[in-house]
Write an enzyme that holds these catalytic residues in place. Structure first.
Site, PDB file in Angstrom:
ATOM      1  N   HIS A  27      44.634  -4.556  -8.810  1.00  0.00           N
ATOM      2  CA  HIS A  27      43.734  -3.563  -8.062  1.00  0.00           C
ATOM      3  C   HIS A  27      43.026  -4.954  -7.183  1.00  0.00           C
ATOM      4  O   HIS A  27      44.094  -6.061  -7.300  1.00  0.00           O
ATOM      5  CB  HIS A  27      42.480  -2.995  -8.854  1.00  0.00           C
ATOM      6  CG  HIS A  27      41.142  -4.222  -9.017  1.00  0.00           C
ATOM      7  ND1 HIS A  27      39.773  -4.146  -9.057  1.00  0.00           N
ATOM      8  CD2 HIS A  27      41.388  -5.698  -9.203  1.00  0.00           C
ATOM      9  CE1 HIS A  27      39.341  -4.893  -8.984  1.00  0.00           C
ATOM     10  NE2 HIS A  27      40.318  -6.264  -9.618  1.00  0.00           N
ATOM     11  N   CYS A  46      39.498 -12.146  -3.655  1.00  0.00           N
ATOM     12  CA  CYS A  46      39.648 -10.537  -4.840  1.00  0.00           C
ATOM     13  C   CYS A  46      40.248  -9.623  -3.803  1.00  0.00           C
ATOM     14  O   CYS A  46      40.535  -8.213  -4.075  1.00  0.00           O
ATOM     15  CB  CYS A  46      38.625  -9.811  -4.984  1.00  0.00           C
ATOM     16  SG  CYS A  46      37.877 -11.109  -6.818  1.00  0.00           S
ATOM     17  N   HIS A  52      45.172  -8.950  -7.832  1.00  0.00           N
ATOM     18  CA  HIS A  52      45.302  -8.990  -9.332  1.00  0.00           C
ATOM     19  C   HIS A  52      45.282  -8.514 -10.475  1.00  0.00           C
ATOM     20  O   HIS A  52      44.568  -7.608 -10.091  1.00  0.00           O
ATOM     21  CB  HIS A  52      44.018  -9.959  -9.710  1.00  0.00           C
ATOM     22  CG  HIS A  52      42.185  -9.628  -9.115  1.00  0.00           C
ATOM     23  ND1 HIS A  52      41.906  -9.377  -7.500  1.00  0.00           N
ATOM     24  CD2 HIS A  52      42.262  -9.527  -9.498  1.00  0.00           C
ATOM     25  CE1 HIS A  52      41.334  -8.669  -7.952  1.00  0.00           C
ATOM     26  NE2 HIS A  52      41.069  -8.462  -9.567  1.00  0.00           N
ATOM     27  N   HIS A  54      43.872  -7.601 -14.288  1.00  0.00           N
ATOM     28  CA  HIS A  54      42.473  -7.471 -15.631  1.00  0.00           C
ATOM     29  C   HIS A  54      42.971  -7.061 -16.507  1.00  0.00           C
ATOM     30  O   HIS A  54      43.696  -5.653 -16.464  1.00  0.00           O
ATOM     31  CB  HIS A  54      41.022  -7.055 -14.907  1.00  0.00           C
ATOM     32  CG  HIS A  54      40.797  -7.554 -14.239  1.00  0.00           C
ATOM     33  ND1 HIS A  54      39.857  -8.554 -13.849  1.00  0.00           N
ATOM     34  CD2 HIS A  54      40.401  -6.600 -12.713  1.00  0.00           C
ATOM     35  CE1 HIS A  54      39.250  -8.652 -12.833  1.00  0.00           C
ATOM     36  NE2 HIS A  54      39.874  -7.794 -11.896  1.00  0.00           N
ATOM     37  N   ASP A  79      46.443   2.862 -17.953  1.00  0.00           N
ATOM     38  CA  ASP A  79      46.827   1.433 -18.551  1.00  0.00           C
ATOM     39  C   ASP A  79      48.666   1.270 -17.838  1.00  0.00           C
ATOM     40  O   ASP A  79      49.221   2.348 -17.197  1.00  0.00           O
ATOM     41  CB  ASP A  79      47.365   1.372 -19.705  1.00  0.00           C
ATOM     42  CG  ASP A  79      47.875   0.927 -20.851  1.00  0.00           C
ATOM     43  OD1 ASP A  79      49.070   1.019 -21.599  1.00  0.00           O
ATOM     44  OD2 ASP A  79      46.831  -0.429 -20.560  1.00  0.00           O
ATOM     45  N   HIS A  80      48.878  -0.095 -17.285  1.00  0.00           N
ATOM     46  CA  HIS A  80      49.927  -0.386 -16.994  1.00  0.00           C
ATOM     47  C   HIS A  80      50.101   0.337 -15.364  1.00  0.00           C
ATOM     48  O   HIS A  80      51.167   0.638 -14.810  1.00  0.00           O
ATOM     49  CB  HIS A  80      50.605  -0.246 -17.866  1.00  0.00           C
ATOM     50  CG  HIS A  80      51.468  -1.405 -18.227  1.00  0.00           C
ATOM     51  ND1 HIS A  80      49.693  -1.950 -19.584  1.00  0.00           N
ATOM     52  CD2 HIS A  80      51.839  -2.532 -18.468  1.00  0.00           C
ATOM     53  CE1 HIS A  80      50.150  -2.719 -20.490  1.00  0.00           C
ATOM     54  NE2 HIS A  80      51.453  -3.444 -19.726  1.00  0.00           N
ATOM     55  N   GLU A 124      34.982  -5.917 -17.468  1.00  0.00           N
ATOM     56  CA  GLU A 124      36.099  -6.078 -16.419  1.00  0.00           C
ATOM     57  C   GLU A 124      36.698  -7.736 -16.750  1.00  0.00           C
ATOM     58  O   GLU A 124      38.459  -8.022 -16.398  1.00  0.00           O
ATOM     59  CB  GLU A 124      36.173  -5.755 -15.272  1.00  0.00           C
ATOM     60  CG  GLU A 124      36.993  -6.198 -13.790  1.00  0.00           C
ATOM     61  CD  GLU A 124      36.682  -5.855 -12.516  1.00  0.00           C
ATOM     62  OE1 GLU A 124      36.139  -7.335 -12.199  1.00  0.00           O
ATOM     63  OE2 GLU A 124      37.321  -5.609 -11.421  1.00  0.00           O
TER      64      GLU A 124
HETATM   65  N1  LIG Z   1      30.536  -4.618  -7.268  1.00  0.00           N
HETATM   66  C1  LIG Z   1      31.615  -5.484  -7.964  1.00  0.00           C
HETATM   67  N2  LIG Z   1      32.355  -6.814  -7.121  1.00  0.00           N
HETATM   68  C2  LIG Z   1      33.636  -7.181  -7.738  1.00  0.00           C
HETATM   69  C3  LIG Z   1      33.702  -6.469  -8.790  1.00  0.00           C
HETATM   70  C4  LIG Z   1      33.121  -5.221  -9.419  1.00  0.00           C
HETATM   71  O1  LIG Z   1      34.195  -4.727 -10.441  1.00  0.00           O
HETATM   72  N3  LIG Z   1      32.147  -4.958  -8.963  1.00  0.00           N
HETATM   73  N4  LIG Z   1      34.962  -7.263  -9.237  1.00  0.00           N
HETATM   74  C5  LIG Z   1      35.719  -8.597  -8.590  1.00  0.00           C
HETATM   75  C6  LIG Z   1      36.360  -8.865  -8.865  1.00  0.00           C
HETATM   76  O2  LIG Z   1      37.614  -7.424  -9.780  1.00  0.00           O
HETATM   77  C7  LIG Z   1      36.592  -9.849 -10.248  1.00  0.00           C
HETATM   78  O3  LIG Z   1      38.428  -9.857 -10.335  1.00  0.00           O
HETATM   79  C8  LIG Z   1      35.999 -10.076 -10.555  1.00  0.00           C
HETATM   80  O4  LIG Z   1      36.114 -11.474 -11.397  1.00  0.00           O
HETATM   81  P1  LIG Z   1      36.132 -12.194 -11.311  1.00  0.00           P
HETATM   82  O5  LIG Z   1      35.301 -12.757 -10.075  1.00  0.00           O
HETATM   83  O6  LIG Z   1      37.462 -13.035 -10.383  1.00  0.00           O
HETATM   84  O7  LIG Z   1      34.992 -13.522 -12.199  1.00  0.00           O
HETATM   85  P2  LIG Z   1      34.335 -13.130 -13.102  1.00  0.00           P
HETATM   86  O8  LIG Z   1      33.032 -12.746 -11.885  1.00  0.00           O
HETATM   87  O9  LIG Z   1      34.571 -12.827 -14.637  1.00  0.00           O
HETATM   88  O10 LIG Z   1      34.676 -15.016 -13.260  1.00  0.00           O
HETATM   89  P3  LIG Z   1      33.937 -16.145 -11.713  1.00  0.00           P
HETATM   90  O11 LIG Z   1      34.469 -17.312 -12.043  1.00  0.00           O
HETATM   91  O12 LIG Z   1      32.408 -16.184 -12.079  1.00  0.00           O
HETATM   92  O13 LIG Z   1      34.831 -15.741 -10.396  1.00  0.00           O
HETATM   93  C9  LIG Z   1      34.872  -9.005  -7.731  1.00  0.00           C
HETATM   94  N5  LIG Z   1      33.962  -8.393  -7.844  1.00  0.00           N
HETATM   95 ZN   LIG Z   2      39.419  -7.657 -10.319  1.00  0.00          ZN
END
Ligand SMILES: Nc1nc2c(c(=O)[nH]1)N=C([C@H](O)[C@H](O)COP(=O)(O)OP(=O)(O)OP(=O)(O)O)CN2
Ligand SMILES: [Zn+2]
Length: 135
Positions: A27, A46, A52, A54, A79-80, A124
């Site tokens: 996504h 993102c 990217h 998940h 899925d996929h 996620e």
């Molecule tokens: N309100 C939201 N904000 C964000 C979401 C979400 O689902 N709701 N998701 C994302 C991205 O999908 C992102 O991939 C999330 O993960 P990420 O930041 O990459 O990774 P982590 O949070 O696990 O770890 P960090 O090392 O802190 O980046 C972003 N925002």
């Molecule tokens: Zn993401």
């Protein structure tokens, strides 16, 4: 009907059953209501144009027996897939985990008897976890 957990007395104990399903999808966090610059500012990495991926883990909790058809909502639809391109719901909704939980809830609740679906929890990432109970 609520699950009965070995209740020998007249009143039934209500129990909860959780089934876990994992799926992989990609996504991009991008809102149609923001400019490209605003999207980049809000969603950072993102918002990268090519998206990217998940490995999502979904925990579905019900107040009783889980029917097998419900996992199709997740596996067949998601899925996929590219959430933003393959799932029409996300044409106008940002594919955040909270919106994904609402999507799964909306589609799963249609397949279950009333008041059976209790909670959707989505991991996620290890640090990004959402819980939705239909409110
Ligand atoms: N309100 C939201 N904000 C964000 C979401 C979400 O689902 N709701 N998701 C994302 C991205 O999908 C992102 O991939 C999330 O993960 P990420 O930041 O990459 O990774 P982590 O949070 O696990 O770890 P960090 O090392 O802190 O980046 C972003 N925002
Ligand atoms: Zn993401």
């Amino acid at each position: 009907m609520a699950g009965s957990w070995g209740s020998s007395c007249a009143t039934e104990r209500v129990g909860y059953i959780t089934r876990v399903q994992s799926f992989s999808a990609c996504h991009r966090l991008h809102s149609i209501h923001l400019s490209n610059e605003e999207n980049k500012k809000v969603y950072g990495k993102c918002n990268n144009p090519n998206g990217h991926g998940h490995n999502y883990k979904v925990e579905v909790t019900v107040r009783g027996k889980v029917s097998s058809g419900t996992s199709d909502v997740i596996m067949t639809q998601l899925d996929h897939k590219n959430l933003d391109k393959d799932v029409p719901y996300f044409d106008t909704v940002v594919s955040t985990t909270e919106n994904l939980a609402v999507y799964i809830w909306i589609n799963m609740v249609k397949l279950l008897p009333p008041n059976l679906l209790y909670e959707i929890k989505i991991h996620e990432t290890d640090k990004n976890i959402v819980v939705y109970r239909g409110e």
